[in-house]
Design a protein around this motif. Structure first.
Motif, mmCIF file in Angstrom:
data_model
loop_
_atom_site.group_PDB
_atom_site.id
_atom_site.type_symbol
_atom_site.label_atom_id
_atom_site.label_comp_id
_atom_site.label_asym_id
_atom_site.label_seq_id
_atom_site.Cartn_x
_atom_site.Cartn_y
_atom_site.Cartn_z
ATOM 1 N N PRO A 103 0.594 -1.172 -0.143
ATOM 2 C CA PRO A 103 0.126 -0.009 0.014
ATOM 3 C C PRO A 103 0.971 1.165 -0.163
ATOM 4 C CG PRO A 103 -0.229 -1.161 1.874
ATOM 5 C CD PRO A 103 0.573 -2.077 1.037
ATOM 6 N N GLU A 104 2.095 1.286 0.335
ATOM 7 C CA GLU A 104 2.900 2.423 0.719
ATOM 8 C C GLU A 104 3.693 2.555 -0.734
ATOM 9 O OE1 GLU A 104 5.507 -0.950 2.063
ATOM 10 O OE2 GLU A 104 3.240 -0.211 2.502
ATOM 11 N N LEU A 105 3.809 1.773 -1.711
ATOM 12 C CA LEU A 105 4.373 2.188 -2.795
ATOM 13 C C LEU A 105 3.464 2.963 -3.816
ATOM 14 C CD1 LEU A 105 5.830 -1.426 -4.133
ATOM 15 C CD2 LEU A 105 7.001 0.402 -3.061
ATOM 16 N N GLU A 106 4.396 3.739 -4.680
ATOM 17 C CA GLU A 106 3.751 4.615 -5.469
ATOM 18 C C GLU A 106 2.855 3.811 -6.624
ATOM 19 O OE1 GLU A 106 5.503 6.946 -9.436
ATOM 20 O OE2 GLU A 106 6.719 6.913 -7.566
ATOM 21 N N ALA A 107 3.114 2.491 -6.919
ATOM 22 C CA ALA A 107 2.218 1.591 -7.693
ATOM 23 C C ALA A 107 0.841 1.442 -7.321
ATOM 24 C CB ALA A 107 2.973 0.221 -7.746
ATOM 25 N N TYR A 108 0.718 1.624 -5.980
ATOM 26 C CA TYR A 108 -0.849 1.476 -5.429
ATOM 27 C C TYR A 108 -1.448 2.655 -5.966
ATOM 28 C CZ TYR A 108 -4.743 1.503 -2.192
ATOM 29 O OH TYR A 108 -5.949 1.604 -1.548
ATOM 30 N N ARG B 285 -5.504 4.660 -9.898
ATOM 31 C CA ARG B 285 -5.930 5.871 -11.160
ATOM 32 C C ARG B 285 -6.234 4.973 -12.539
ATOM 33 N NH1 ARG B 285 -1.126 8.081 -9.358
ATOM 34 N NH2 ARG B 285 0.194 7.444 -11.235
ATOM 35 N N LYS B 286 -5.655 3.765 -12.688
ATOM 36 C CA LYS B 286 -5.987 2.953 -13.822
ATOM 37 C C LYS B 286 -7.111 2.246 -13.747
ATOM 38 C CE LYS B 286 -2.319 4.426 -16.114
ATOM 39 N NZ LYS B 286 -2.754 5.302 -17.283
ATOM 40 N N GLY B 287 -8.128 2.429 -12.570
ATOM 41 C CA GLY B 287 -9.419 1.787 -12.589
ATOM 42 C C GLY B 287 -9.402 0.322 -11.772
ATOM 43 N N PHE B 288 -8.434 0.355 -11.106
ATOM 44 C CA PHE B 288 -8.398 -0.738 -10.044
ATOM 45 C C PHE B 288 -8.873 -0.662 -8.759
ATOM 46 C CE2 PHE B 288 -5.176 -2.525 -13.263
ATOM 47 C CZ PHE B 288 -5.119 -3.729 -13.010
ATOM 48 N N THR B 289 -9.805 -1.700 -8.270
ATOM 49 C CA THR B 289 -10.149 -1.094 -6.830
ATOM 50 C C THR B 289 -9.587 -2.195 -5.727
ATOM 51 O OG1 THR B 289 -11.897 -2.759 -7.259
ATOM 52 C CG2 THR B 289 -12.254 -0.302 -7.615
ATOM 53 N N GLU B 290 -9.260 -1.566 -4.587
ATOM 54 C CA GLU B 290 -9.029 -2.440 -3.575
ATOM 55 C C GLU B 290 -10.023 -3.451 -3.020
ATOM 56 O OE1 GLU B 290 -7.534 -1.806 1.218
ATOM 57 O OE2 GLU B 290 -6.777 -0.350 -0.389
ATOM 58 N N VAL B 291 -9.811 -4.673 -2.957
ATOM 59 C CA VAL B 291 -10.740 -5.564 -2.417
ATOM 60 C C VAL B 291 -10.379 -6.261 -1.100
ATOM 61 C CG1 VAL B 291 -11.580 -6.199 -4.584
ATOM 62 C CG2 VAL B 291 -9.575 -7.373 -3.858
ATOM 63 N N LYS C 163 -8.297 -5.100 -7.856
ATOM 64 C CA LYS C 163 -9.037 -6.121 -8.742
ATOM 65 C C LYS C 163 -9.477 -5.026 -9.887
ATOM 66 C CE LYS C 163 -13.242 -8.697 -9.361
ATOM 67 N NZ LYS C 163 -14.232 -9.151 -8.541
ATOM 68 N N LYS C 164 -9.346 -5.193 -11.195
ATOM 69 C CA LYS C 164 -9.628 -4.618 -12.343
ATOM 70 C C LYS C 164 -11.061 -4.993 -12.716
ATOM 71 C CE LYS C 164 -9.230 -1.728 -15.977
ATOM 72 N NZ LYS C 164 -9.639 -0.250 -15.803
ATOM 73 N N ASP C 165 -12.294 -4.240 -12.679
ATOM 74 C CA ASP C 165 -13.469 -4.646 -12.872
ATOM 75 C C ASP C 165 -13.758 -4.117 -14.356
ATOM 76 O OD1 ASP C 165 -14.396 -5.985 -10.878
ATOM 77 O OD2 ASP C 165 -14.510 -3.889 -9.806
#
Length: 178
Positions: free
Chosen positions: A149-154, A159-165, A175-177
């Motif tokens: 969670p602390e990485l810039e990647a998170y 921003r790219k449409g993934f949601t935390e599950v 997850k990418k819906d």
């Protein structure tokens, strides 16, 4: 500049080149990525030998045992500018960071997603990520990412449409819906 995403048929053959590429990413992120969370004292960003010593065995495991598909993005000189791997055959794999709740035949993990610092901010990461999402969908998989969670990647994935599950151990599962 023409960049092409190329499937790697024998990933282990690229091990040496990939260690160098990942070290450039390590340097470019000030040692943040790869996280090297299993190393007691992380090597300095100037210590290629120290980095290779701790990272190469892990990379070899991933290339031989974990990744189902590996893709590289090569620049005009033929150098690796980016990488992305897909993991979708989870059965029998030692992927301890994948929670049981998503360990099934519908899951497709996006792993080893990196862009050389020289090429950051030019859309190549987006190109790789979109390619991986489409490839997983072709295979009938739901795209997931497991990161810290602390990485810039998170925030990039959000921003790219993934949601935390879920949160799992020290990781966050995204997850990418559709």
């Amino acid at each position: 500049m023409l960049m092409e995403i190329i499937k790697v048929d024998k990933p282990i053959k690229l091990k040496e080149e990939l260690v160098g590429f990942v070290f450039r990413v390590y340097q470019g992120t000030g040692g943040a990525y790869p996280a090297l969370e299993w190393v007691e004292k992380k090597p300095s960003i100037d210590d290629f030998e120290g980095f290779a010593k701790v990272y190469e065995p892990f990379l070899e495991f991933r290339l031989k045992e974990e990744f189902d598909e590996l893709y590289v993005l090569r620049d005009d000189n033929g150098d690796i500018a980016g990488t992305i791997a897909l993991v979708y055959s989870l059965e029998g794999k030692d992927v301890w960071w994948v929670p049981d709740e998503i360990r099934n035949e519908k899951t497709g993990l996006i792993e080893f997603f990196m862009v050389d610092p020289t090429y950051r901010g030019k859309g190549y990461g987006s190109k790789l990520l979109e390619f991986a999402i489409e490839r997983l969908k072709e295979l009938g998989r739901i795209p997931y990412v497991i990161t810290f969670p602390e990485l810039e990647a998170y925030s990039y994935y959000i921003r790219k449409g993934f949601t935390e599950v879920m949160r799992y151990k020290e990781f966050v599962v995204l997850k990418k819906d559709d």
